[in-house]
Design a protein around this motif. Structure first.
Motif, PDB file in Angstrom:
ATOM      1  N   SER A 163       0.829  -1.209   0.000  1.00 26.73           N
ATOM      2  CA  SER A 163       0.000   0.000   0.000  1.00 26.73           C
ATOM      3  C   SER A 163       0.860   1.254   0.000  1.00 26.73           C
ATOM      4  O   SER A 163       0.551   2.239  -0.691  1.00 26.73           O
ATOM      5  N   VAL A 164       1.949   1.222   0.767  1.00 26.96           N
ATOM      6  CA  VAL A 164       2.826   2.395   0.844  1.00 26.96           C
ATOM      7  C   VAL A 164       3.453   2.699  -0.514  1.00 26.96           C
ATOM      8  O   VAL A 164       3.467   3.846  -0.974  1.00 26.96           O
ATOM      9  N   VAL A 165       3.987   1.681  -1.196  1.00 28.19           N
ATOM     10  CA  VAL A 165       4.660   1.935  -2.471  1.00 28.19           C
ATOM     11  C   VAL A 165       3.656   2.326  -3.551  1.00 28.19           C
ATOM     12  O   VAL A 165       3.944   3.181  -4.397  1.00 28.19           O
ATOM     13  N   LYS A 166       2.449   1.755  -3.532  1.00 28.72           N
ATOM     14  CA  LYS A 166       1.446   2.138  -4.526  1.00 28.72           C
ATOM     15  C   LYS A 166       0.968   3.571  -4.305  1.00 28.72           C
ATOM     16  O   LYS A 166       0.753   4.320  -5.263  1.00 28.72           O
ATOM     17  N   GLN A 167       0.817   3.964  -3.052  1.00 30.31           N
ATOM     18  CA  GLN A 167       0.405   5.335  -2.761  1.00 30.31           C
ATOM     19  C   GLN A 167       1.468   6.330  -3.230  1.00 30.31           C
ATOM     20  O   GLN A 167       1.160   7.361  -3.834  1.00 30.31           O
ATOM     21  N   ALA A 168       2.742   6.006  -2.978  1.00 34.62           N
ATOM     22  CA  ALA A 168       3.829   6.881  -3.436  1.00 34.62           C
ATOM     23  C   ALA A 168       3.888   6.934  -4.965  1.00 34.62           C
ATOM     24  O   ALA A 168       4.146   7.988  -5.550  1.00 34.62           O
ATOM     25  N   ALA A 169       3.635   5.807  -5.627  1.00 35.06           N
ATOM     26  CA  ALA A 169       3.658   5.767  -7.094  1.00 35.06           C
ATOM     27  C   ALA A 169       2.507   6.582  -7.678  1.00 35.06           C
ATOM     28  O   ALA A 169       2.675   7.244  -8.713  1.00 35.06           O
ATOM     29  N   ARG A 170       1.352   6.533  -7.048  1.00 35.15           N
ATOM     30  CA  ARG A 170       0.226   7.351  -7.527  1.00 35.15           C
ATOM     31  C   ARG A 170       0.547   8.834  -7.422  1.00 35.15           C
ATOM     32  O   ARG A 170       0.162   9.619  -8.293  1.00 35.15           O
ATOM     33  N   ARG A 171       1.230   9.226  -6.356  1.00 35.89           N
ATOM     34  CA  ARG A 171       1.639  10.624  -6.240  1.00 35.89           C
ATOM     35  C   ARG A 171       2.622  10.975  -7.357  1.00 35.89           C
ATOM     36  O   ARG A 171       2.565  12.059  -7.935  1.00 35.89           O
ATOM     37  N   ARG A 174       1.191  11.927 -10.764  1.00 35.83           N
ATOM     38  CA  ARG A 174       0.593  13.258 -10.925  1.00 35.83           C
ATOM     39  C   ARG A 174       1.626  14.318 -11.314  1.00 35.83           C
ATOM     40  O   ARG A 174       1.271  15.471 -11.541  1.00 35.83           O
ATOM     41  N   THR A 175       2.891  13.949 -11.369  1.00 34.45           N
ATOM     42  CA  THR A 175       3.953  14.888 -11.711  1.00 34.45           C
ATOM     43  C   THR A 175       4.630  14.462 -13.014  1.00 34.45           C
ATOM     44  O   THR A 175       4.337  13.402 -13.568  1.00 34.45           O
ATOM     45  N   ALA A 176       5.560  15.309 -13.487  1.00 35.87           N
ATOM     46  CA  ALA A 176       6.357  14.982 -14.669  1.00 35.87           C
ATOM     47  C   ALA A 176       7.813  14.747 -14.298  1.00 35.87           C
ATOM     48  O   ALA A 176       8.671  14.642 -15.177  1.00 35.87           O
ATOM     49  N   ALA A 177       8.105  14.657 -12.981  1.00 39.11           N
ATOM     50  CA  ALA A 177       9.478  14.522 -12.511  1.00 39.11           C
ATOM     51  C   ALA A 177      10.025  13.126 -12.793  1.00 39.11           C
ATOM     52  O   ALA A 177       9.265  12.149 -12.853  1.00 39.11           O
ATOM     53  N   PRO A 178      11.352  13.016 -12.968  1.00 34.36           N
ATOM     54  CA  PRO A 178      11.963  11.686 -13.116  1.00 34.36           C
ATOM     55  C   PRO A 178      11.723  10.829 -11.882  1.00 34.36           C
ATOM     56  O   PRO A 178      11.631  11.332 -10.764  1.00 34.36           O
ATOM     57  N   VAL A 179      11.622   9.518 -12.112  1.00 39.64           N
ATOM     58  CA  VAL A 179      11.379   8.568 -11.019  1.00 39.64           C
ATOM     59  C   VAL A 179      12.471   7.502 -11.052  1.00 39.64           C
ATOM     60  O   VAL A 179      12.825   7.004 -12.128  1.00 39.64           O
ATOM     61  N   LYS A 189       9.280  -3.880 -10.779  1.00 36.53           N
ATOM     62  CA  LYS A 189       9.697  -2.495 -11.061  1.00 36.53           C
ATOM     63  C   LYS A 189       9.097  -1.981 -12.376  1.00 36.53           C
ATOM     64  O   LYS A 189       8.606  -0.861 -12.438  1.00 36.53           O
ATOM     65  N   GLU A 190       9.145  -2.805 -13.431  1.00 35.83           N
ATOM     66  CA  GLU A 190       8.552  -2.350 -14.693  1.00 35.83           C
ATOM     67  C   GLU A 190       7.041  -2.252 -14.591  1.00 35.83           C
ATOM     68  O   GLU A 190       6.427  -1.347 -15.159  1.00 35.83           O
ATOM     69  N   LEU A 191       6.419  -3.157 -13.872  1.00 35.43           N
ATOM     70  CA  LEU A 191       4.975  -3.084 -13.661  1.00 35.43           C
ATOM     71  C   LEU A 191       4.611  -1.751 -13.021  1.00 35.43           C
ATOM     72  O   LEU A 191       3.648  -1.077 -13.420  1.00 35.43           O
ATOM     73  N   LEU A 192       5.402  -1.336 -12.022  1.00 29.52           N
ATOM     74  CA  LEU A 192       5.142  -0.064 -11.346  1.00 29.52           C
ATOM     75  C   LEU A 192       5.374   1.103 -12.300  1.00 29.52           C
ATOM     76  O   LEU A 192       4.608   2.075 -12.307  1.00 29.52           O
ATOM     77  N   ALA A 193       6.418   1.016 -13.141  1.00 29.65           N
ATOM     78  CA  ALA A 193       6.693   2.079 -14.107  1.00 29.65           C
ATOM     79  C   ALA A 193       5.541   2.219 -15.105  1.00 29.65           C
ATOM     80  O   ALA A 193       5.116   3.339 -15.428  1.00 29.65           O
ATOM     81  N   GLN A 194       5.032   1.102 -15.605  1.00 26.63           N
ATOM     82  CA  GLN A 194       3.907   1.154 -16.532  1.00 26.63           C
ATOM     83  C   GLN A 194       2.664   1.724 -15.856  1.00 26.63           C
ATOM     84  O   GLN A 194       1.903   2.484 -16.463  1.00 26.63           O
ATOM     85  N   SER A 195       2.469   1.377 -14.589  1.00 25.21           N
ATOM     86  CA  SER A 195       1.314   1.884 -13.849  1.00 25.21           C
ATOM     87  C   SER A 195       1.380   3.395 -13.696  1.00 25.21           C
ATOM     88  O   SER A 195       0.367   4.096 -13.812  1.00 25.21           O
ATOM     89  N   ILE A 196       2.575   3.916 -13.416  1.00 20.56           N
ATOM     90  CA  ILE A 196       2.750   5.369 -13.288  1.00 20.56           C
ATOM     91  C   ILE A 196       2.416   6.052 -14.606  1.00 20.56           C
ATOM     92  O   ILE A 196       1.710   7.064 -14.643  1.00 20.56           O
ATOM     93  N   HIS A 197       2.927   5.508 -15.711  1.00 19.65           N
ATOM     94  CA  HIS A 197       2.641   6.086 -17.029  1.00 19.65           C
ATOM     95  C   HIS A 197       1.141   6.040 -17.326  1.00 19.65           C
ATOM     96  O   HIS A 197       0.563   7.032 -17.803  1.00 19.65           O
ATOM     97  N   ALA A 198       0.503   4.916 -17.040  1.00 22.51           N
ATOM     98  CA  ALA A 198      -0.918   4.744 -17.357  1.00 22.51           C
ATOM     99  C   ALA A 198      -1.801   5.695 -16.553  1.00 22.51           C
ATOM    100  O   ALA A 198      -2.907   6.033 -16.998  1.00 22.51           O
ATOM    101  N   SER A 200      -0.767   8.773 -15.646  1.00 21.32           N
ATOM    102  CA  SER A 200      -0.277  10.134 -15.844  1.00 21.32           C
ATOM    103  C   SER A 200      -0.989  10.801 -17.015  1.00 21.32           C
ATOM    104  O   SER A 200      -1.757  10.174 -17.749  1.00 21.32           O
ATOM    105  N   VAL A 201      -0.691  12.096 -17.209  1.00 25.27           N
ATOM    106  CA  VAL A 201      -1.288  12.824 -18.333  1.00 25.27           C
ATOM    107  C   VAL A 201      -0.705  12.361 -19.669  1.00 25.27           C
ATOM    108  O   VAL A 201      -1.236  12.702 -20.731  1.00 25.27           O
ATOM    109  N   ARG A 202       0.375  11.570 -19.632  1.00 29.09           N
ATOM    110  CA  ARG A 202       0.994  11.063 -20.850  1.00 29.09           C
ATOM    111  C   ARG A 202       0.460   9.680 -21.234  1.00 29.09           C
ATOM    112  O   ARG A 202       1.041   9.011 -22.088  1.00 29.09           O
ATOM    113  N   ALA A 203      -0.613   9.247 -20.622  1.00 27.23           N
ATOM    114  CA  ALA A 203      -1.090   7.872 -20.796  1.00 27.23           C
ATOM    115  C   ALA A 203      -1.363   7.513 -22.249  1.00 27.23           C
ATOM    116  O   ALA A 203      -1.165   6.367 -22.659  1.00 27.23           O
TER     117      ALA A 203
END
Length: 471
Positions: A163-171, A174-179, A189-198, A200-203
């Motif tokens: 829950s902690v890592v998913k909450q941080a990834a959702r935050r 919402r940004t365009a900063a490097p992760v 790790k790639e699953l989380l990266a794809q989730s962040i992209h999906a 985001s505004v760049r989805a």
């Protein structure tokens, strides 16, 4: 004999154009500025069924060819490059061009009958339409391939660490900063990266992934930045776009960033700072808008300390840091993960739906999982393929897992099987105890090692009756 000048060639081409067209096409006609016929070649009257061609000279074009648009060409000065003209029961493929003097004034127009049957262009048109459909389908498939397959719902887990890592990834989404995503192999790790992209505004833009460890060092620069046309012997004639160009407007995922050479690190840093790059063999800068998500299972801080990874690139990437917890630190998620993976494996293998018993879950909880979720999926797939029962039992797990458990947890309590809640509590208690020992009682450091907040650590210590002094 001297070389022919460009002007002489142009004049020669102009003078011979009419002669060549008149010779090779099915018919040709010239009208003056009043759209009156001044000339026809011999074939045109034959195609139109005109018995006495000399009689049509001087007549308005519409009186001879009712559907002609030659007057429109004369009046507008604009050509009609390809058209189908009907004449009685027949139809012709024609082209019409205006004739200008040196001052640009329209003096008349010339028309050519290219084919006496529109069927000649049907195959060409059909081929063009087919090529357009194929191109559209290819572009659609390419766009689909560059979209993400995973969302946050794909990161299975309801425990504190998940829950902690998913909450941080959702935050982060919402940004365009490097992760920068840190974690052991197989932690998602790639699953989380794809989730962040999906999320985001760049989805809707591309998600392009590069596994740096899987690409030979000599090819990485071309892989990143592309190759200019004819950059070197054997290079593609039209050049090739690199991953930065392909990801323009979207997200570029750099997996195993810790395996990148120092020379390429410098070029990557410049691209991230300036938003521009040079393809291999080119001296032209290209601008690019890419959000970078990097991941590694290596200790980047240690690599920065020993000089094998550039500190400036590390700080550029390390704007938002996420740590994917290893499976041994989220044993409370094993039941959910096992159900999810068993269902997915059965679908992929074409098997009927299967289940997994509590005893099998208990056996899974007693393993250390150095390969994390990827290892868990492998174990479950092997068990499913080797078992004929509708439900996987503890014995099915034993047949495909190491005989000696890596984490020593009680197997029985009062000669009865260990329940799920008890197994999870035992695992969490042991994980907290080891973290406190490793950090010499420093609860902030212990919480960091566990991938949870300090407040969550205090709550779990109270709930599980863990005494920091005895740890």
């Amino acid at each position: 004999m001297g070389m022919t000048s460009a002007e002489e060639l142009r004049q020669l081409a102009s003078e011979s154009l009419l002669a060549h067209y008149a010779e090779y096409c099915e018919g040709a006609v010239i009208v003056d500025a009043e759209a009156r016929i001044v000339w026809m070649n011999e074939r045109y009257p034959e195609r139109l069924g005109i018995a006495m061609p000399e009689c049509v000279v001087g007549q308005e074009i519409e009186k001879v060819i009712p559907n002609s648009l030659m007057r429109q060409v004369v009046e507008t000065g604009r050509p009609i490059m390809l058209d189908i003209m009907e004449y009685g029961e027949a139809a012709f493929v024609v082209t019409r061009l205006p004739l200008h003097d040196k001052a640009g004034k329209v003096l008349g127009a010339v028309g050519f009958m290219l084919y006496d049957d529109p069927g000649h262009v049907v195959s060409l048109t059909a081929r063009y339409q087919r090529l357009r459909r194929d191109l559209a389908e290819t572009r659609k498939k390419l766009a689909e391939a560059r979209k993400t397959k995973y969302t946050f719902a794909s990161f299975v887990g309801a425990g504190t660490a998940s829950s902690v890592v998913k909450q941080a990834a959702r935050r982060a989404a919402r940004t365009a900063a490097p992760v920068l995503i840190l974690g052991e192999t197989g932690t998602g790790k790639e699953l989380l990266a794809q989730s962040i992209h999906a999320a985001s505004v760049r989805a809707e833009a591309p998600f392009v992934a590069v596994n740096i460890a899987a690409v030979p060092e000599t090819l990485l620069e071309a892989e990143f930045f592309g190759v200019a046309p004819g950059a070197y012997t054997g290079a593609e004639r039209n050049g090739r776009d690199g991953k930065f160009k392909l990801a323009d407007g979207g997200t570029l995922f750099l997996d195993e960033i810790g395996d990148m050479s120092p020379a390429l690190q410098a070029k990557l840093l410049r691209t991230l700072q300036e938003g521009e790059f040079e393809p291999v063999g080119s001296n032209r800068l290209l601008s690019v808008d890419v959000r970078v998500i990097a991941a590694t299972s290596r200790d980047l801080e240690g690599m920065v300390a020993d000089g094998s990874f550039r500190a400036d690139l590390y700080y550029r990437l390390n704007v938002i840091t996420l740590r994917t917890p290893p499976l041994r630190e989220r044993l409370e998620d094993i039941a959910l993960l096992a159900d999810y993976l068993v269902d997915a494996i059965c679908r992929n293998q074409g098997m009927p739906p299967r289940g997994i018993a509590t005893g099998a879950i208990n056996r899974l909880c007693r393993h250390d999982w150095p390969g994390n979720v990827r290892e868990l999926a492998n174990v479950l797939e092997r068990a499913l393929l080797m078992s004929d029962s509708d439900t996987l039992e503890a014995d099915d797990m034993e047949s495909v897992m190491p005989t000696a458990p890596a984490v020593a947890l009680p197997k029985v309590v009062g000669l009865r099987p260990l329940g799920m809640a008890e197994a999870v509590a035992q695992a969490e208690r042991e994980a907290i105890r080891l973290a406190l020992l490793s950090s010499r009682g420093n609860k902030a450091e212990a919480a960091r090692q566990l991938g949870i907040s300090r407040a969550a650590l205090y709550e779990k210590m109270a709930a599980l009756d863990v005494d920091a002094r005895s740890a």
